[in-house]
Scaffold this motif. Structure first.
Motif, PDB file in Angstrom:
ATOM      1  N   ASP A 166     -13.521  -0.419  -9.297  1.00 54.00           N
ATOM      2  CA  ASP A 166     -13.474  -1.712  -9.988  1.00 54.00           C
ATOM      3  C   ASP A 166     -14.192  -1.681 -11.328  1.00 54.00           C
ATOM      4  N   GLU A 217      -3.332   4.608   1.500  1.00 57.48           N
ATOM      5  CA  GLU A 217      -4.765   4.461   1.778  1.00 57.48           C
ATOM      6  C   GLU A 217      -5.602   5.569   1.143  1.00 57.48           C
ATOM      7  N   ASN A 276      -9.890  -6.047 -12.924  1.00 56.03           N
ATOM      8  CA  ASN A 276      -9.367  -7.317 -12.442  1.00 56.03           C
ATOM      9  C   ASN A 276      -9.184  -7.242 -10.923  1.00 56.03           C
ATOM     10  N   PRO A 277      -9.944  -8.074 -10.176  1.00 56.10           N
ATOM     11  CA  PRO A 277      -9.908  -7.997  -8.697  1.00 56.10           C
ATOM     12  C   PRO A 277      -8.501  -8.208  -8.131  1.00 56.10           C
ATOM     13  N   GLU A 278      -7.714  -9.073  -8.766  1.00 48.49           N
ATOM     14  CA  GLU A 278      -6.357  -9.326  -8.260  1.00 48.49           C
ATOM     15  C   GLU A 278      -5.498  -8.070  -8.344  1.00 48.49           C
ATOM     16  N   ARG A 279      -5.660  -7.344  -9.455  1.00 43.40           N
ATOM     17  CA  ARG A 279      -4.870  -6.122  -9.623  1.00 43.40           C
ATOM     18  C   ARG A 279      -5.301  -5.079  -8.586  1.00 43.40           C
ATOM     19  N   LEU A 280      -6.585  -5.023  -8.387  1.00 45.96           N
ATOM     20  CA  LEU A 280      -7.095  -4.043  -7.432  1.00 45.96           C
ATOM     21  C   LEU A 280      -6.639  -4.397  -6.011  1.00 45.96           C
ATOM     22  N   GLU A 281      -6.570  -5.675  -5.747  1.00 47.24           N
ATOM     23  CA  GLU A 281      -6.086  -6.146  -4.441  1.00 47.24           C
ATOM     24  C   GLU A 281      -4.625  -5.742  -4.258  1.00 47.24           C
ATOM     25  N   TRP A 282      -3.863  -5.882  -5.349  1.00 47.96           N
ATOM     26  CA  TRP A 282      -2.454  -5.435  -5.288  1.00 47.96           C
ATOM     27  C   TRP A 282      -2.413  -3.952  -4.908  1.00 47.96           C
ATOM     28  N   LYS A 320      -4.590  -2.155  -3.360  1.00 52.55           N
ATOM     29  CA  LYS A 320      -5.028  -1.963  -1.972  1.00 52.55           C
ATOM     30  C   LYS A 320      -3.880  -2.216  -1.003  1.00 52.55           C
ATOM     31  N   GLN A 321      -3.103  -3.231  -1.297  1.00 50.18           N
ATOM     32  CA  GLN A 321      -2.026  -3.611  -0.384  1.00 50.18           C
ATOM     33  C   GLN A 321      -0.787  -2.743  -0.520  1.00 50.18           C
TER      34      GLN A 321
END
Lengths: 387, 387
Positions: A57, A51, A38-44, A46-47
């Motif tokens: 994905d 690092e 899920n791109p949204e979860r992965l974005e979470w 990342k933020q």
């Protein structure tokens, strides 16, 4: 190995919580990889994550990466066994979220893959770190309580509102979660029920109500009766629909009874075992002398998820014994499956469970499901402070 | 009538206790007659009761005597309905010991005889005088608890040793008593279960164990699950084999839960009813605000047997309303019969009960009984201080 490198697959509610713990809370552990489709979860991720954490994905690249020593599986329940098998095949140690899976057929295959791999295999039974249940297990296994005669767990403080169910499309559906309160909330109690007593039922008669309190298709209210090999009986009552609910576990044995309630363990200890009293007593209404014993138990709920993560890390680094071996995940799930099957067939279910029959019936439920949720309602809920 | 003249038929354990109470403890009552076919019991009465009490060694003369206004029936369970019918036919008011009988067919006939007679008819449900259960009934019937959702009574503090069972030849046999813990110890709880909630089950699934802890042929261990018309469920667990046992009655409703345990009633009251909270709440893991309320309840267990005797006397003298109308004895017995029938048939039992089927199965148990006791072991036990 100086540090255990962890990769988390599934960075939803529980994955997020574990990621936070692995970033600094666990000695000898570091989070090095995360995978979610899920791109949204992965974005979470990342933020919010360091690092240095590699992000994936899709699972195949994650498995191939060798970016971690151990995989923490926090995907939806159905995928636990399949993901674990994949992880073992790729040479990783595995710590799987509860429940072990949805049906025991798949979990048995997971256990076989674990045995074949020779890797460490743990399950997130964080309640096994609770000093209350550790003490209860101690009192039973050491013989202080004597032969167990009855277990009775009223575990109705798993309150969940309709909004909770509306928050995730997979929640509380046969296809998405494979069950309700038994699969999502009760795995801990189903585990502790057999872990503390050391006993599995020999047969189960359960009464499940489906969508009784909530607009869901799975069970939200269960009463189950079980019989054990030694003649003992047991009752398990659970629901998500009651507030404030109760969490009271009573176990009686030849030497008295133990009750865990309100984060307190009390042992009513008989001066002589009841069977001995009964043999020797010649009067009318007497009963054994009973001492109410306050048993010392460390305060607080124990280290919980962090405790399991630390124990699993220590197992890899120092050979520490696992508190919750992954292979034991099948036990609580077997009881859960038996409860469902008993309700579906309106009949007794004998153990060992007819795994094929359960699987077949579950497939029927999935095939006949007409339940559709609005995916827009899905949201990541903050589960910090809940188990 | 200035004083109610009582005649007791059956001067065994309970009859003796009632005789003591009627000799001075109950305002407006006097004991004027006693009947028992056992010469030893009658001899006891001769030696311990006032000379003014007429003694009868067989029922016919007792019925014909007109030596009393009201008959207190304290014979073995099977004879309760038949004796009551006789008493009504002879123009007496009737106060019958619990249980109302052993099978509901006979109890129904007793109720019909009572209605036809126009006489007062009470049953010795002395626990209805306990302020805890009076308050519970009040909180439920007044709507404070809201719609009842679940009942759960663990009533395992009826400890009875083997010597207790050996003390009376009729005890704990199908022919003599018609059952075990359900018939002898639990009639109070079976009554209060329905009296406080105002609800009868619509179906029952029970698991009875016969002679599990004691050398008896009837049930000494029972777990029962019930469903009510409104969708509520219930559990009832009882045994004579555990010590110290538990007496914990939990009732949950739309507005929270009530627990009676350790002679204390606690009401966990929700600030808004759960269904309303569930409709309005949009978050993840919240639940209704809950107030733990200490409800004032008069101390002590209430006047118990004396209370019922006083109330029945007052009913005759001053028209006071009966706390325990005899006609209601059939309700708890129906639940008891349904539990037996469910265990015997290993199946659900729907209510209204198939009374003929129950009667038929009970006759089979009696016919196939091979249980024989040594009559020499019989003794009158002192039951003062027990209920």
């Amino acid at each position: 190995m100086e540090k255990v490198r962890y990769g988390i697959i599934g960075i939803g509610n529980m994955g997020v919580s574990h990621a936070h713990n692995l970033c600094g809370e666990i000695r000898g552990a570091e989070l090095t990889a995360v995978c979610d489709t899920n791109p949204e979860r992965l974005e979470w991720a990342k933020q919010h994550l360091p690092e240095s954490v590699q992000l994936f994905d899709e699972p195949e690249a994650f498995w191939a990466s060798k970016a971690m020593d151990a995989v923490l599986i926090a995907v939806p329940h159905y995928d636990h066994p399949g993901m674990a098998v994949k992880a073992f095949e790729n040479g990783y140690h595995v710590l799987v979220e509860k429940p072990a899976g949805v049906y025991t057929k798949a979990v048995r295959e997971m256990n076989e893959a674990a045995a074949k791999s020779g890797k460490q295999f743990g399950i997130m039974y964080n309640q096994r770190t609770n000093p209350l249940y550790i003490k209860l297990r101690d009192l039973i296994q050491s013989g202080e309580l004597g032969e167990v005669r009855r277990t009775n767990w009223i575990i109705t403080n798993w309150y969940r509102s309709q909004s909770y169910y509306d928050s995730g499309g997979w929640r509380a559906t046969w296809a998405g979660e494979g069950g309700g309160v038994l699969l999502n909330q009760d795995p801990h109690q189903l585990d502790l029920w057999q872990w503390t007593t050391g006993m599995m039922p020999k047969r189960v008669r359960a009464f499940c109500h489906f969508g009784k309190y909530r607009n869901i298709e799975v069970e939200d209210d269960v009463t189950a009766y079980v019989e054990y090999e030694n003649g003992a009986t047991g009752v398990f009552v659970t629901t998500v629909g009651e507030s404030p609910g109760t969490n009271r576990f009573e176990i009686t044995g030849d030497n008295g009874k133990i009750v865990i309630e309100n984060d307190k363990l009390t042992f009513w200890r008989l001066r002589v075992p009841e069977p001995q009293f009964n043999r020797e007593y010649k009067g009318g209404f007497g009963q054994p002398e009973c001492w109410v014993c306050d048993i010392p138990v460390a305060g607080g709920g124990g280290p919980q998820h962090k405790g399991i993560l630390q124990n699993f890390t220590n197992a890899l680094l120092h050979g520490e014994k696992l508190l919750a071996p992954g292979e034991e995940g099948i036990l609580g799930l077997t009881i859960s499956n038996a409860m469902h099957l008993s309700a579906w067939t309106d009949d007794w279910v004998d153990l060992p469970l007819d795994e094929d029959l359960f699987y077949e019936k579950l497939q029927e439920k999935i095939a006949h499901s007409t339940f559709r949720k609005d995916p827009a309602a899905a949201a990541v809920l903050d589960v910090k402070g809940t188990h």
